[in-house]
Every structure is written in C-alpha cells, then in structure tokens.
Design an enzyme around this catalytic site. Sequence first.
Site, PDB file in Angstrom:
ATOM      1  N   ALA A  65      19.670  35.312  31.340  1.00  0.00           N
ATOM      2  CA  ALA A  65      19.869  35.911  29.578  1.00  0.00           C
ATOM      3  C   ALA A  65      18.460  35.964  28.492  1.00  0.00           C
ATOM      4  CB  ALA A  65      21.318  35.731  29.208  1.00  0.00           C
ATOM      5  N   GLY A  66      17.747  36.773  29.316  1.00  0.00           N
ATOM      6  CA  GLY A  66      16.597  36.277  28.086  1.00  0.00           C
ATOM      7  C   GLY A  66      15.978  35.213  27.363  1.00  0.00           C
ATOM      8  N   GLY A  67      16.952  34.315  28.174  1.00  0.00           N
ATOM      9  CA  GLY A  67      16.553  32.288  27.261  1.00  0.00           C
ATOM     10  C   GLY A  67      18.148  32.276  26.787  1.00  0.00           C
ATOM     11  N   PHE A  77      19.957  29.046  27.571  1.00  0.00           N
ATOM     12  CA  PHE A  77      19.769  27.840  26.884  1.00  0.00           C
ATOM     13  C   PHE A  77      20.321  27.656  26.337  1.00  0.00           C
ATOM     14  CE2 PHE A  77      15.984  28.984  30.265  1.00  0.00           C
ATOM     15  CZ  PHE A  77      16.657  28.041  31.433  1.00  0.00           C
ATOM     16  N   TYR A 119       3.540  45.313  30.467  1.00  0.00           N
ATOM     17  CA  TYR A 119       4.015  44.565  30.549  1.00  0.00           C
ATOM     18  C   TYR A 119       2.981  43.433  29.702  1.00  0.00           C
ATOM     19  CZ  TYR A 119       8.078  43.715  33.488  1.00  0.00           C
ATOM     20  OH  TYR A 119       9.018  44.015  34.037  1.00  0.00           O
TER      21      TYR A 119
END
Lengths: 298, 298, 298
Positions: B213-215, B218, B53
């Site tokens: 879902a990875g943003g 939004f 990461y």
Amino acid sequence: MNHQYHPLGFTGSRLAQGYWRLAEWGMSDQELVRFIEQGIEAGITTVDHADIYGDYLCETLFGKALALKPSLRDKLQVITKCGIMLPSKQRPEITSHRYDQSTGHIIQSVDHSLSNLQVESIEMLLLHRPSPLMDPDHIAEAFEHLYTVGKVKHFGVSNFSAQQFDLLQSRLDMPLLVNQVELSPLELKRFKDGTLEHAQQHAVTPMAWSPFAGGDLFKLEGINPTLHQAMSVVAEAHQASLDQIALAWLLRHPSGIVPVLGSGQIERVQSAQKALSITLTDDEWFAIWVASQGHPVP
Amino acid sequence: MNHQYHPLGFTGSRLAQGYWRLAEWGMSDQELVRFIEQGIEAGITTVDHADIYGDYLCETLFGKALALKPSLRDKLQVITKCGIMLPSKQRPEITSHRYDQSTGHIIQSVDHSLSNLQVESIEMLLLHRPSPLMDPDHIAEAFEHLYTVGKVKHFGVSNFSAQQFDLLQSRLDMPLLVNQVELSPLELKRFKDGTLEHAQQHAVTPMAWSPFAGGDLFKLEGINPTLHQAMSVVAEAHQASLDQIALAWLLRHPSGIVPVLGSGQIERVQSAQKALSITLTDDEWFAIWVASQGHPVP
Amino acid sequence: MNHQYHPLGFTGSRLAQGYWRLAEWGMSDQELVRFIEQGIEAGITTVDHADIYGDYLCETLFGKALALKPSLRDKLQVITKCGIMLPSKQRPEITSHRYDQSTGHIIQSVDHSLSNLQVESIEMLLLHRPSPLMDPDHIAEAFEHLYTVGKVKHFGVSNFSAQQFDLLQSRLDMPLLVNQVELSPLELKRFKDGTLEHAQQHAVTPMAWSPFAGGDLFKLEGINPTLHQAMSVVAEAHQASLDQIALAWLLRHPSGIVPVLGSGQIERVQSAQKALSITLTDDEWFAIWVASQGHPVP
C-alpha cells in the site's frame, strides 16, 4: 462522410434529430416540413421519436408533415421507442407511470406509432427503458413478429446496462444495433460503468440523449466553472461554440456515438452539423474529460 | 517452485522486482548490476518497468546495467508498459498528462523502451491504464505488429476492469496474460469488484502493484490498528515481518497473484523472497481479510 | 401448477420451506413430521437446509423426523448448503468464523449432512457464500465426486454475483441451477446489480431468502410508511395479507423466483401458499417497486 454504416446493415446519419420537444415548438405542418427538409440538407437524416414524447402527441405532429410532403419519407431513417406507460389525457386507459414490455403492448405500440407517423414501417424500434419486469422471451416474440411482417427493420434499446443488454440479446435472433443512453461532457456515468466498452465490443452504436445535459451546458459557467473554462479554451481554438465542442467531443469517441439533437431552431441544427468538421486533439479531449471529473487521469 | 508457469507460455517468477523508483536509489551502474544479480540469486527474475517511470529515466538506467553485464539479459523476463503521456523535460513534445494508445504511439513507445533498456525484445508489454478513448482495433494493430516483428513476446494490461479487458481481448488474436492492479491487505477493491474472478476465469495472472500500500503497511498501527493487530499475530506465529505476511497473504490467493516489489535495498528483497515459504492457514488469511474490511464475513 | 420445472431437470415447488430456525421451534419429532406432512399437503415439497443452521443442529432434528416416517423422504426435494465455518460447541475444531471451500471440506460437509438428515442423497447442494479464497477447480473436483457417487443430484450457489457465478460455472461440467439471494419488496439490491438478469439469461432459478426482510415486513408501517401504504392498498384489493402480497410480488418476476419461507407455524405456511393464486397486475407490481425505492420509474 456524414453517415455511419453499421456492420450489420443500418445506415444512419452521424447526428440524429430528436423530436421529444416537437409539441412545444409551435410549428405549423408546413413549417415542420421545411424544418425536416433543412435537416436533410444539413445531412441529418436519422429522426428520433418515442410513443410518449409530448404526452403522446409528437409522432402525430410529425406524421402530418410527412403526409403533407410524402417524398420526405424515403430520405429519413425513422426511430421510435416503446415500453413506458405514462398517464395521459391521450391514453385514459393508462392508470400509472410504469413499464409495459409485454408482447401485446409492444406490437400495439408500434401499430400506433406507424399510424401516427403515417408510415408503413420504421427503420428502428428501441425499447425505451429496461424494466425490472422485463421478460426477454416476450420481447423476442414481439420483435420477431414486427420484423417478419415488415413493420420494423432493426431493433435496439435505450438506457440499458451491459447485463440487461446481454439478457435480451440472448433471446433474439437479430442483433440489437443501438443503445441510446445519456452521454455528454457533464454526464460521464456511461463512460465509466462499462456500457460504452460493452457497446464497442459488440458493435452496438451508442446514441447520446441530452448531449448538452438538458441545456445545462449553456449554463456551464455557473454549474462547473472548471469545465466551462476547459471547453471555452477548446472552443476558442476551433472558433467554435460550446455546443459544437460538446458534440465534437462525443463524436471523437471510438464507439461511434451518435448525438441526438433536441432543438427546433434550424440555425442551431445547422450549427451542430458543423461539429462534424471539428476534430479534437487528444490533448483537447482529455482536457475536457479531466475538467468534468475534477481530477487528473491516474 | 519459485516460478509461475502460465498455461499459455509465459514463465515468470512468483515475485517481480519493480523499478519505478530506480532513479531515486542513486545506484551506480555497477551497483545496479549487483542488485539485479542478487535478485536473480533470490529467484526474482521478472522485472517490471514502464516508459514513464522516474520521469522517463528508469528504463535508461536499467539499460546501462544490462550493457555493463550483457549475460544478465537472458536470465530476466522484462516487462514494460506504455500508453500514459506525462509532461517531462525528457519529452518536451508532450503538453498534457493524458493517454495515447494509438497504433503509432504504442509502436514508437516500445521502440524507445527497447533502445533505453538496450534489449532486442521484451517478454511482456502492458497497456498501463485503460483509456476512455481506447480504440481496441488500433491497439490490436500495434500488438500484432510488435509480435510479428519479434519485439514483444506476450501482452497484458494494467488497471483494467473486467469489461475493459473483454473489449480489448475481443479484438486480439493473442491472449492477454496479465492484469496488473493494486492489491494489498489494505486495498481490497479488486477483490470485490469482479476483477480477480474475471482473471481467474480467463487464466489471466494478476500482478499486484503497491503490495505494501505504498508504504502504508509500515505505518499500519496508526492507519488501521485492527489490521495491524491481526497481521502482527500472524507475523508472530510465523516468526515473520509484516511485509512478509502481506506477501504471503497475496500469494495464498488462488488467482496466482504476483506481487511487484518496489524496494532498492537487497535485504528487503531477500526478506520478501522468504514469504514464498510461508503458507498462511485459512484462519490466518481470513483474520487479515476481516480486520481489513472491519466486519466479519457474512 | 405449484411446481417449477427447470429446463435442465430439477423439479421443485414454487415455494420452499426453510429450516434455519427449526431449532427454535421446539417441536417434538412427531410434531415436525406433522409439520412436514402439512407442508407437502400445501404443495411445498422443496426443503431448504444448511449445515450451519441452528448452530449445526437443524439438519439433525429434521433427520429424526424423516427417520420416524421414512415415506416422507421421496416426497421432498432436499437442499442443503456448505462452505461457511462457524465456531460452535458442536464443532470444537472450528476456531474462527470463515469460509472453507476446499475439496475435502465440501465432501466431508455433505457426508455430515447426509448422516444428519438420515438420507442417502440430496437433490441439491448450494455453496453458501462466495469466498474471496474460492478456488473453482477445487470446488469442481468436489462437485464431480459428489455427483459421481450419487450423493448430490444438482448443484447451485447462494449470494453469488454474476461474475462469481461465471467463474465457478466455467470450471464445472454440470450447470449451476440455483442462486439463492436476499430478495424482498424491502431489499431490491439484487434486482439492480445484474444478478437477476444474469440468472434469467442462464436459466438459473433465483431462490429468495428473507422474502419478508427478516420480519421487517411485519413492522413495515414504522420502517417504510410509503411502502406499507402501497402494499396495504394491493393487499386490500386482493383481500390478502401483507406477506401474501410480498410473495405474490416475488412470484410475479419473470426470472421464476422461489421464495424460501421461514415460519414454523403451519397456518403461516398455508397462508403463504395462497399467494400462488394471487396475480398482481403490472400497476400493482410497479406501485410496490416505486414505493420501495422512493421515486418513480424514470
């Protein structure tokens, strides 16, 4: 070093010689004897047949060579297959292309194979294809009989999914030792559908048919330029040919894949054998994997 | 009530805090200490890392905060991962993006992680991705070693299919406790391919990466207006936000999904924690399911 | 000869009579009594219901016939299903089309079914659909209760994958005896996705819903002319109708498929029963298989 020892008893060579095109090679019996001998000299002692190869003729051609030089027999591990029915001049009683995996047909097919191959027994029998009509109890009855009378020493399957394998194995006392499936740098399906994981888990040896994708590997530049490029780089690094790299790529897999060669040219066979001394690095193995599937690993 | 007790011993929080974007948050060590503290106050004690990461930097940043306030350590359950190799300025010896799940690499990777995180041991190690070259015996050797010397208490995997899980588990003495996969109202694949059923059957806790879902959640109105509408109705009924509803939807699943949060804003983390007090009705849960897949249940 | 004996105790007829369209048949109670009697005379003693059939009305219609002639009861094996919620005038409390497989709902649904069918107990209860919210422990609790109080003798599922089956079975003391799925010469999916192999392996009886593909079999010439041609040739050879051949094709499978008939015309039912005396040859079975999938077997 050239041999693969199965935990449950079968010993075969790391590469197998396939005879599905034997009828096209146009060899005399004596030439075939020499071809088999040279294969043995190169360490390739497992020979792969099927009743149907060459329109039901390949086993017979092979048997004539064995009859000509009986001392070859004990140096070989003979595999054959059954379960597909092909309309053929040799088998006028067969009226459609289908499967037959009844007890009677399996036993009869092995008897034909033993007679054609001119051997008393074979080291391994494979069920050629999973049949939608497969009755595992009938297959088990045939396998038990063939084992008990000494005609077949070990059993396996070909082109089976994990679920099909489990079904058949659940009815057998003996372990299925082999699942022969299509595997090559151009054919990744069995790497992705659970077949290889299942084989690893259950100590089943995957044999790879069409390890050169039926010859497409030799036309790779036109078929998959990215894969051609990746394999060429690896080939150059090892001063090897594309087919040697394809084999080394399969041999590197931890499931113990045994590629089945299909060429009748002894130079090609000997060249393939050299793949055993090539160990791909992880970088090289993944470069080929990534090029074949066309996207990086996630 | 905020904790999830695994039948086999691991205790983690119902939500986990992920640190894959930590390097982008621009926090000082002191600010990160405060962020961790506030997470603990909100009941989120499981922290999710991976060696790779932040281009191999996140573990080190986290370790500096732990060094600044050592009393935090025992309040956390630390998870990290290994097995992916990424070319990086931090790791010049890595020459391609691939996997390495050899015994040596796994052990070395954990040693790096412990050193970077400034901890003596971690609560859980996950294999980050299933590798087509995975040798379960080599992984087992590494896991046995890491468990025996006390460096890793529990083990799991990430992004594994049921078959891959079974293969690895078949070689291990200890149970794999976790499979971390992508799960969200926008990503139903693992609900449909047998992964969640397999996890439920074997008491494996699914952790959900990208629960929003990875943003995309939004931006849902543009991406899937039907799902946006369905989630908005549920959100209104509970006076909650869309992300709280997404979490409540995952938490409602009987497999005991643990969502992994990715935000570095403590308000977002605290807001997420409130999802634990929202219990969706079956009507609400299925309204979201149906809207996501675009057709009614059969 | 018309009966199928399950190794674990359930005895049903080789064909089952389905009642999902009973409400459309417009029969008087007396006419339905006669229809049931004639079915029994034709050897079809297994009757297949679900709480939701006919907008929740079919069980009640059937129960009135049983009340009119109570001696019929003991000649039948009664199957019903639960777990789907359908908005209906009969069930105003249901506000959306979804699943409910909670302990309470399963028990309540069976109580409704017993009351509607006017029976003390049923031979088999099936979970109608796998739910993404299925909690196998809750289902197990309901099944255990229903078995213990004597309301349900045997249990099964419908439309389950192998993985879903394994999950539920892992929590039950009693065996799941049936998986009712869509199977017909026009619908091969379950022949190919491992469901039938799994059923065979675990001695689970597959029941076939829509064995005539919801009537498409009778419009086959327009839908799949190749399959129509292949089935017509087989039909002519056996002097049989297309629907008899479709049934004979299912009955020939070694997994012991039990087709569920849907017609309310006793002539159709009696005609179907004659399929039991038709044994397709392997050539005929594969001719239909090959025609349906549109390519030869490999």
